[in-house]
Design a protein around this motif. Structure first.
Motif, PDB file in Angstrom:
ATOM      1  N   LEU A  35       0.737  -1.208   0.047  1.00  0.00           N
ATOM      2  CA  LEU A  35       0.136   0.027   0.111  1.00  0.00           C
ATOM      3  C   LEU A  35       0.809   1.239   0.141  1.00  0.00           C
ATOM      4  CD1 LEU A  35      -2.731  -1.176   2.499  1.00  0.00           C
ATOM      5  CD2 LEU A  35      -2.831  -1.103  -0.055  1.00  0.00           C
ATOM      6  N   ARG A  36       0.014   2.480  -0.266  1.00  0.00           N
ATOM      7  CA  ARG A  36       0.987   3.688  -0.280  1.00  0.00           C
ATOM      8  C   ARG A  36       0.208   4.752   0.599  1.00  0.00           C
ATOM      9  NH1 ARG A  36      -0.670   2.017  -5.137  1.00  0.00           N
ATOM     10  NH2 ARG A  36      -2.176   3.564  -5.130  1.00  0.00           N
ATOM     11  N   PRO A  37       0.998   5.474   1.133  1.00  0.00           N
ATOM     12  CA  PRO A  37       0.539   6.750   1.977  1.00  0.00           C
ATOM     13  C   PRO A  37      -0.436   7.494   1.074  1.00  0.00           C
ATOM     14  CG  PRO A  37       2.901   6.917   2.052  1.00  0.00           C
ATOM     15  CD  PRO A  37       2.489   5.659   0.893  1.00  0.00           C
ATOM     16  N   GLY A  38      -1.503   7.744   1.788  1.00  0.00           N
ATOM     17  CA  GLY A  38      -2.690   8.432   1.244  1.00  0.00           C
ATOM     18  C   GLY A  38      -3.924   7.381   1.089  1.00  0.00           C
ATOM     19  N   GLN A  39      -3.560   5.925   0.964  1.00  0.00           N
ATOM     20  CA  GLN A  39      -4.816   5.169   1.121  1.00  0.00           C
ATOM     21  C   GLN A  39      -5.290   4.779   2.407  1.00  0.00           C
ATOM     22  OE1 GLN A  39      -2.369   1.888  -1.555  1.00  0.00           O
ATOM     23  NE2 GLN A  39      -4.231   2.074  -2.511  1.00  0.00           N
ATOM     24  N   THR A  40      -6.524   4.132   2.535  1.00  0.00           N
ATOM     25  CA  THR A  40      -7.332   3.943   3.842  1.00  0.00           C
ATOM     26  C   THR A  40      -6.889   2.376   4.389  1.00  0.00           C
ATOM     27  OG1 THR A  40      -8.687   5.574   2.953  1.00  0.00           O
ATOM     28  CG2 THR A  40      -9.502   4.010   4.738  1.00  0.00           C
ATOM     29  N   ILE A  41      -6.744   2.526   5.586  1.00  0.00           N
ATOM     30  CA  ILE A  41      -6.416   1.033   6.144  1.00  0.00           C
ATOM     31  C   ILE A  41      -7.281   1.055   7.397  1.00  0.00           C
ATOM     32  CG2 ILE A  41      -4.215   1.048   5.191  1.00  0.00           C
ATOM     33  CD1 ILE A  41      -3.239   1.572   7.977  1.00  0.00           C
ATOM     34  N   LEU A  42      -7.719  -0.451   7.667  1.00  0.00           N
ATOM     35  CA  LEU A  42      -8.454  -0.677   8.775  1.00  0.00           C
ATOM     36  C   LEU A  42      -7.352  -1.468   9.869  1.00  0.00           C
ATOM     37  CD1 LEU A  42     -10.957  -1.165  10.459  1.00  0.00           C
ATOM     38  CD2 LEU A  42     -11.395  -3.124   8.979  1.00  0.00           C
ATOM     39  N   VAL A  43      -7.234  -1.155  10.886  1.00  0.00           N
ATOM     40  CA  VAL A  43      -6.445  -1.959  11.950  1.00  0.00           C
ATOM     41  C   VAL A  43      -7.495  -2.452  13.086  1.00  0.00           C
ATOM     42  CG1 VAL A  43      -4.714  -2.018  13.822  1.00  0.00           C
ATOM     43  CG2 VAL A  43      -4.628  -0.448  11.891  1.00  0.00           C
ATOM     44  N   GLN A  44      -7.599  -3.772  13.054  1.00  0.00           N
ATOM     45  CA  GLN A  44      -8.543  -4.460  13.913  1.00  0.00           C
ATOM     46  C   GLN A  44      -7.951  -4.518  15.358  1.00  0.00           C
ATOM     47  OE1 GLN A  44     -11.458  -5.043  12.944  1.00  0.00           O
ATOM     48  NE2 GLN A  44     -11.740  -6.137  11.193  1.00  0.00           N
ATOM     49  N   GLY A  45      -8.828  -4.301  16.179  1.00  0.00           N
ATOM     50  CA  GLY A  45      -8.500  -4.684  17.580  1.00  0.00           C
ATOM     51  C   GLY A  45      -7.555  -3.863  18.285  1.00  0.00           C
TER      52      GLY A  45
ATOM     53  N   PHE B 278      -5.521  -4.898   8.390  1.00  0.00           N
ATOM     54  CA  PHE B 278      -4.396  -5.422   9.260  1.00  0.00           C
ATOM     55  C   PHE B 278      -4.990  -6.029  10.501  1.00  0.00           C
ATOM     56  CE2 PHE B 278      -3.029  -2.034   6.685  1.00  0.00           C
ATOM     57  CZ  PHE B 278      -1.719  -2.772   6.264  1.00  0.00           C
ATOM     58  N   ASP B 279      -4.948  -7.356  10.510  1.00  0.00           N
ATOM     59  CA  ASP B 279      -5.582  -8.139  11.365  1.00  0.00           C
ATOM     60  C   ASP B 279      -4.749  -9.525  12.202  1.00  0.00           C
ATOM     61  OD1 ASP B 279      -7.405 -10.248  12.617  1.00  0.00           O
ATOM     62  OD2 ASP B 279      -8.947  -9.892  11.071  1.00  0.00           O
ATOM     63  N   SER B 280      -4.807  -8.877  13.608  1.00  0.00           N
ATOM     64  CA  SER B 280      -3.933 -10.199  14.309  1.00  0.00           C
ATOM     65  C   SER B 280      -4.966 -10.697  15.273  1.00  0.00           C
ATOM     66  CB  SER B 280      -2.969  -9.390  15.191  1.00  0.00           C
ATOM     67  OG  SER B 280      -3.531  -8.311  16.131  1.00  0.00           O
TER      68      SER B 280
ATOM     69  N   GLY C  39      -8.233  -5.247  -2.951  1.00  0.00           N
ATOM     70  CA  GLY C  39      -7.697  -4.906  -1.585  1.00  0.00           C
ATOM     71  C   GLY C  39      -6.733  -5.921  -0.805  1.00  0.00           C
ATOM     72  N   VAL C  40      -6.162  -5.619   0.148  1.00  0.00           N
ATOM     73  CA  VAL C  40      -5.335  -6.723   0.842  1.00  0.00           C
ATOM     74  C   VAL C  40      -5.565  -6.883   2.134  1.00  0.00           C
ATOM     75  CG1 VAL C  40      -3.624  -4.978   1.100  1.00  0.00           C
ATOM     76  CG2 VAL C  40      -2.804  -7.285   1.058  1.00  0.00           C
ATOM     77  N   LEU C  41      -5.453  -8.024   2.630  1.00  0.00           N
ATOM     78  CA  LEU C  41      -5.556  -8.367   3.939  1.00  0.00           C
ATOM     79  C   LEU C  41      -4.249  -8.782   4.669  1.00  0.00           C
ATOM     80  CD1 LEU C  41      -8.714 -10.226   5.641  1.00  0.00           C
ATOM     81  CD2 LEU C  41      -6.449 -10.130   6.979  1.00  0.00           C
ATOM     82  N   VAL C  42      -3.614  -8.321   5.475  1.00  0.00           N
ATOM     83  CA  VAL C  42      -2.405  -8.725   5.976  1.00  0.00           C
ATOM     84  C   VAL C  42      -2.491  -9.070   7.502  1.00  0.00           C
ATOM     85  CG1 VAL C  42       0.104  -8.263   6.449  1.00  0.00           C
ATOM     86  CG2 VAL C  42      -1.305  -6.921   4.653  1.00  0.00           C
ATOM     87  N   THR C  43      -2.226 -10.556   7.604  1.00  0.00           N
ATOM     88  CA  THR C  43      -2.532 -11.092   9.091  1.00  0.00           C
ATOM     89  C   THR C  43      -1.223 -11.372   9.576  1.00  0.00           C
ATOM     90  OG1 THR C  43      -3.286 -13.056   9.955  1.00  0.00           O
ATOM     91  CG2 THR C  43      -2.832 -13.228   7.806  1.00  0.00           C
ATOM     92  N   CYS C  44      -0.987 -11.255  10.972  1.00  0.00           N
ATOM     93  CA  CYS C  44       0.240 -11.861  11.678  1.00  0.00           C
ATOM     94  C   CYS C  44      -0.306 -12.700  12.867  1.00  0.00           C
ATOM     95  CB  CYS C  44       0.910 -10.509  12.000  1.00  0.00           C
ATOM     96  SG  CYS C  44       0.136  -9.429  13.376  1.00  0.00           S
ATOM     97  N   GLY C  45      -1.456 -12.972  13.062  1.00  0.00           N
ATOM     98  CA  GLY C  45      -1.633 -13.747  14.225  1.00  0.00           C
ATOM     99  C   GLY C  45      -3.125 -14.090  14.397  1.00  0.00           C
ATOM    100  N   ALA C  46      -3.573 -14.546  15.193  1.00  0.00           N
ATOM    101  CA  ALA C  46      -4.768 -15.316  15.464  1.00  0.00           C
ATOM    102  C   ALA C  46      -5.292 -15.423  17.032  1.00  0.00           C
ATOM    103  CB  ALA C  46      -5.293 -16.394  14.662  1.00  0.00           C
TER     104      ALA C  46
ATOM    105  N   HIS D 180     -11.104 -10.256  -5.848  1.00  0.00           N
ATOM    106  CA  HIS D 180      -9.707 -10.301  -6.265  1.00  0.00           C
ATOM    107  C   HIS D 180      -8.764  -9.899  -5.075  1.00  0.00           C
ATOM    108  CE1 HIS D 180     -10.378 -11.060 -10.706  1.00  0.00           C
ATOM    109  NE2 HIS D 180     -11.506 -10.277 -10.348  1.00  0.00           N
ATOM    110  N   LEU D 181      -9.022 -10.296  -3.916  1.00  0.00           N
ATOM    111  CA  LEU D 181      -8.431  -9.755  -2.777  1.00  0.00           C
ATOM    112  C   LEU D 181      -7.210 -10.465  -2.829  1.00  0.00           C
ATOM    113  CD1 LEU D 181     -11.317  -9.867  -0.278  1.00  0.00           C
ATOM    114  CD2 LEU D 181     -10.597  -7.886  -1.761  1.00  0.00           C
ATOM    115  N   ARG D 182      -5.984 -10.082  -1.696  1.00  0.00           N
ATOM    116  CA  ARG D 182      -4.791 -10.578  -1.572  1.00  0.00           C
ATOM    117  C   ARG D 182      -4.929 -10.745   0.149  1.00  0.00           C
ATOM    118  NH1 ARG D 182      -0.252  -7.656  -1.829  1.00  0.00           N
ATOM    119  NH2 ARG D 182      -1.350  -5.659  -2.118  1.00  0.00           N
ATOM    120  N   ILE D 183      -4.550 -12.117   0.424  1.00  0.00           N
ATOM    121  CA  ILE D 183      -4.149 -12.532   1.822  1.00  0.00           C
ATOM    122  C   ILE D 183      -2.946 -12.667   2.013  1.00  0.00           C
ATOM    123  CG2 ILE D 183      -4.968 -13.819   3.592  1.00  0.00           C
ATOM    124  CD1 ILE D 183      -7.258 -12.344   2.372  1.00  0.00           C
ATOM    125  N   VAL D 184      -2.349 -11.710   2.934  1.00  0.00           N
ATOM    126  CA  VAL D 184      -0.700 -11.897   3.000  1.00  0.00           C
ATOM    127  C   VAL D 184      -0.335 -12.227   4.474  1.00  0.00           C
ATOM    128  CG1 VAL D 184       1.405 -10.726   2.703  1.00  0.00           C
ATOM    129  CG2 VAL D 184      -0.263 -10.230   1.070  1.00  0.00           C
TER     130      VAL D 184
END
Length: 323
Positions: A153-163, A219-221, A238-245, A262-266
């Motif tokens: 992603l690039r600055p200026g775009q909108t992101i969601l941070v869960q929790g 961004f989902d942990s 869009g892209v979903l980046v996960t680092c935990g559960a 056409h989402l990306r899961i990383v």
């Protein structure tokens, strides 16, 4: 020396494995350095270690703590990189199948002294305190890699941070806002949502709530509790980046949403020594600092672990050895 350690794996009652007491002074093999710990911070990984996750029974007792900052024997201040590459590995440490970490292959940082490979002790600039630096090596490095390396992603775009309350999520809000992203965050209580706004979130809502707009990245942990909302919140492409559960594996994969939109899961976790050095420079140049929600002596480690287990945290918890 005083240390906070796991005596044995206790999958069902992790705090029953927690001990605070004397452990032998570490030896310093060739190619390693001893660090006098000035501050160390808690991570969810420490609770998993108490449960015995990823660590065989013969590795106990294990001193806990992945992150820390302190001084070398010559007085030089350092911040610790907690991921340790295997012998001969030359690429990205996070992709090294033989990698290990502090409180895994090595004894951890919740002690008066810790021994690490020379390359894992990075110079600490005067602009950062030991407490601040002690928060960077795992949660903040994971957030940095998620946002600036994995997401695309690039600055200026909108992101969601869960929790927004734990170490990774608060770091994501701070880093994202400082870098020019429009940050939306979720929090279970008004206090957690207020924290997100303090850290730079434009919008903070309850988990699962309808968002003002779909977002470019999530961004989902958290895992099970937030996964459906994370997938559905994304714009096409869009892209979903996960680092935990932390709440467990998702019950549903939401595959139809993933392929139709056409989402990306990383997936990613932690980061490289070079990325930690970049993160330190980013903090110095922008003035961004970790939120230290609690600072306790190592003798009060049980209180700190109970708060993390119960989800009652506000940013990072720092432990300091006796003066």
């Amino acid at each position: 020396m005083l240390a906070v350690y796991a005596a044995a794996p206790r999958p069902d009652d992790p705090l029953a494995a927690l001990r605070i007491g004397s452990r032998p002074e570490p030896e310093v093999p060739a190619g390693h350095v001893a660090v006098t710990v000035r501050a160390a911070s808690l991570n969810m990984h420490d609770l998993w270690t108490l449960r015995g996750v990823g660590l065989s029974a013969d590795r106990f007792p294990m001193i806990l703590g992945m992150d820390g900052a302190g001084t070398l024997d010559d007085g030089s201040p350092v911040v610790l990189h907690s991921m340790i590459r295997s012998a001969g590995w030359m690429g990205d440490e996070a992709l090294d199948p033989g990698r290990t970490c502090l409180s895994g292959g090595y004894q951890g940082t919740f002690a008066e002294r810790v021994v690490v490979p020379v390359a894992n002790a990075l110079p600490l600039p005067v602009e950062l305190t030991f407490d601040e630096a002690a928060c960077l090596g795992t949660a903040w490095l994971t957030a940095y890699r998620m946002l600036f390396v994995a997401s695309g992603l690039r600055p200026g775009q909108t992101i969601l941070v869960q929790g927004c309350s734990g170490g990774v999520s608060t770091a994501l809000v701070r880093l994202g806002a400082a870098a020019g992203f429009r940050v939306v965050a979720t929090g279970r209580s008004e206090a957690k949502r207020a924290l997100a706004r303090e850290l730079g979130a434009c919008v903070a809502v309850e988990p699962g709530a309808r968002l003002p707009e779909r977002v470019d990245g999530v961004f989902d942990s958290v895992g099970r509790a937030t996964w459906p909302h994370s997938v559905r919140a994304l714009v096409p492409g869009g892209v979903l980046v996960t680092c935990g559960a932390t709440t467990g594996e998702p019950d549903r994969t939401e595959l139809q949403h993933i392929f139709i939109k056409h989402l990306r899961i990383v997936g990613t976790t932690m980061g490289t020594r070079a990325e930690l050095a970049d993160l330190v420079r980013f903090c110095v140049s922008t003035g961004v600092r970790p939120v230290v929600g609690a600072r306790l002596p190592m003798t009060d480690a049980r209180e700190a672990f109970a708060s993390m287990r119960d989800g009652d945290t506000r940013g990072k918890t720092v432990l300091v050895p006796p003066s």
